[in-house]
Write an enzyme that holds these catalytic residues in place. Structure first.
Site, PDB file in Angstrom:
ATOM      1  N   ILE A   1      52.905 -31.886  -6.769  1.00  0.00           N
ATOM      2  CA  ILE A   1      53.766 -32.296  -7.894  1.00  0.00           C
ATOM      3  C   ILE A   1      53.056 -33.441  -8.600  1.00  0.00           C
ATOM      4  O   ILE A   1      52.680 -34.422  -7.946  1.00  0.00           O
ATOM      5  CB  ILE A   1      55.147 -32.800  -7.376  1.00  0.00           C
ATOM      6  CG1 ILE A   1      55.946 -31.669  -6.702  1.00  0.00           C
ATOM      7  CG2 ILE A   1      55.973 -33.449  -8.502  1.00  0.00           C
ATOM      8  CD1 ILE A   1      56.420 -30.548  -7.609  1.00  0.00           C
ATOM      9  N   HIS A   2      52.810 -33.333  -9.899  1.00  0.00           N
ATOM     10  CA  HIS A   2      52.196 -34.474 -10.580  1.00  0.00           C
ATOM     11  C   HIS A   2      52.592 -34.623 -12.035  1.00  0.00           C
ATOM     12  O   HIS A   2      52.306 -35.639 -12.650  1.00  0.00           O
ATOM     13  CB  HIS A   2      50.666 -34.393 -10.495  1.00  0.00           C
ATOM     14  CG  HIS A   2      50.086 -33.391 -11.461  1.00  0.00           C
ATOM     15  ND1 HIS A   2      50.024 -32.062 -11.179  1.00  0.00           N
ATOM     16  CD2 HIS A   2      49.577 -33.547 -12.705  1.00  0.00           C
ATOM     17  CE1 HIS A   2      49.483 -31.427 -12.209  1.00  0.00           C
ATOM     18  NE2 HIS A   2      49.206 -32.302 -13.143  1.00  0.00           N
TER      19      HIS A   2
END
Ligand code: UD1
Length: 355
Positions: free
Chosen positions: A201-202
């Site tokens: 997740i970024h």
């Protein structure tokens, strides 16, 4: 022909690798400019080493900052670099701040500009990547499109004459590395076993909204198998700011991993949960089912073919991850693994004759 590539962020190093090899194989000059957008060794240097990319000729060392500061500090240095190397093409990749900075500098200096991975659209104008890719496509002299869908988007925006379908260079590198890294041991295997979910997740839309980020982290922690979360620095920083624990429940958080390990991990995983564009596609290429934590995707073929589902409702993440396996497919919407050669051939054909 001399090509000047401008890269700065992790996914661009992956795309640069097959291009650098194809340019060298065809005997062309290649100048590599690293903006320094990604600077941690695990986000940058290991990709050059593992993927056999020559050391950058120029490193701008810009580091982090707001979009304006980061893009602006690239721009202040790029004009001189492009003029010094006087390329036949400035080649920019994907949709990051390094892409738009390279594009602006090249067009204003009247250097021919080519955009690799042109024509992708999420139609979500809140994403920084969407601004970067739309503006870069419209600035470019040559739009190198990875898919038929991307070609249609370019045509819809009046850019058909500048567009060429080359296939996707990420297919080239993913398939090559997958064949080389078969059986590669995974660094986290002893802790999680061989039945695990791989997660990343970024994206700003996920990390920068505290309510959404908490729901995502809790959703991952609540999954019924171990979740290997390879944590981007942005995620670690935002989770810390918001007091979120990245080690609770099923979560097994590790530092970003190098590309061959990532490919081996995608292959070995039971499922991928991500908001990364590249990883959605790698999961499809390696035939691991994927759930994408976004409200839309640019890689619509992965969804149409049943291998990727958008998690529109985060409460339903567990059910999506446990959904029945998709139907097998031999579709190749991302090309046959020779997109870099097609890209280099197109650049050579369309290079302006030198005065
Ligand atoms: C950028 C791209 C995104 C791409 C992603 C891949 C833009 C607008 N976004 O997002 O499209 O999917 O790269 O990773 O260009 N940081 C470090 N070390 C690093 C790099 C970043 O600590 O080596 C931290 C910094 O706190 C920085 C933050 O991560 O402020 C975000 O980095 P940034 O380059 O702004 O964007 P990404 O989130 O990496």
């Amino acid at each position: 022909m001399r090509v000047l590539s401008i890269v700065g962020a992790r996914p661009q190093f992956v795309k640069l690798s097959p291009i650098a090899h194809a340019l060298a194989a065809a005997g062309h000059d290649h100048v590599i400019v690293h903006t320094g957008q990604h600077y941690d060794a695990k986000m940058s240097d290991v990709f050059f080493t593992d993927l056999g990319i020559p050391t950058p000729d120029v490193h701008l060392g810009v580091g982090s900052g707001s979009h304006g500061v980061q893009t602006g500090s690239m721009l202040t240095q790029l004009d001189a670099v492009i003029e010094e190397h006087d390329p036949d093409w400035v080649l920019v990749y994907g949709d990051t701040n390094s892409t738009i900075a390279g594009a602006l500098s090249a067009v204003k200096l009247h250097y021919p500009l080519a955009h690799l991975e042109a024509g992708l659209r999420s139609f979500n104008r809140r994403m920084p990547e969407e601004h970067n890719r739309v503006l870069t496509d419209h600035a470019a002299d040559l739009c190198l499109a990875p898919t038929e869908v991307a070609m249609r988007h370019l045509a819809d925006e009046g850019l058909a004459e500048r567009a060429v379908l080359t296939g996707d260079v990420m297919t080239d590198v993913c398939l090559r590395v997958a064949s080389e890294s078969d059986g590669r041991p995974l660094p986290f295997a002893s802790e999680v076993g061989d039945d695990f979910i791989l997660a990343t997740i970024h994206r700003a839309e996920n990390t920068d909204d505290p309510v959404r980020l908490r729901a995502i982290v809790e959703g991952l922690a609540g999954l019924s198998r171990p979740v290997v979360l390879t944590a981007h620095p942005r995620l670690v920083a935002k989770a810390k700011q918001q007091g979120l624990d990245l080690t609770g429940g099923s979560l097994h958080t590790v530092d970003p991993v190098e590309y061959p390990t990532m490919v081996a991990a995608v292959r070995a995983a039971a499922h991928v949960v991500t908001d990364s564009g590249g990883l959605q596609k790698e999961a499809f290429l390696l035939r691991t089912p994927c759930t994408t934590v976004r409200t839309e995707t640019e890689w619509t073929e992965t969804v149409d073919l049943g291998w990727n589902v958008l998690a529109l409702d985060l409460d339903g993440l567990g059910a999506l991850v446990e959904r029945p396996a998709p139907a097998p497919t031999d579709a190749t919407p991302y090309g046959d693994g020779h997109a870099a050669e097609a890209t280099v051939a197109t650049l050579a054909e369309r290079a302006r004759p030198r005065a």
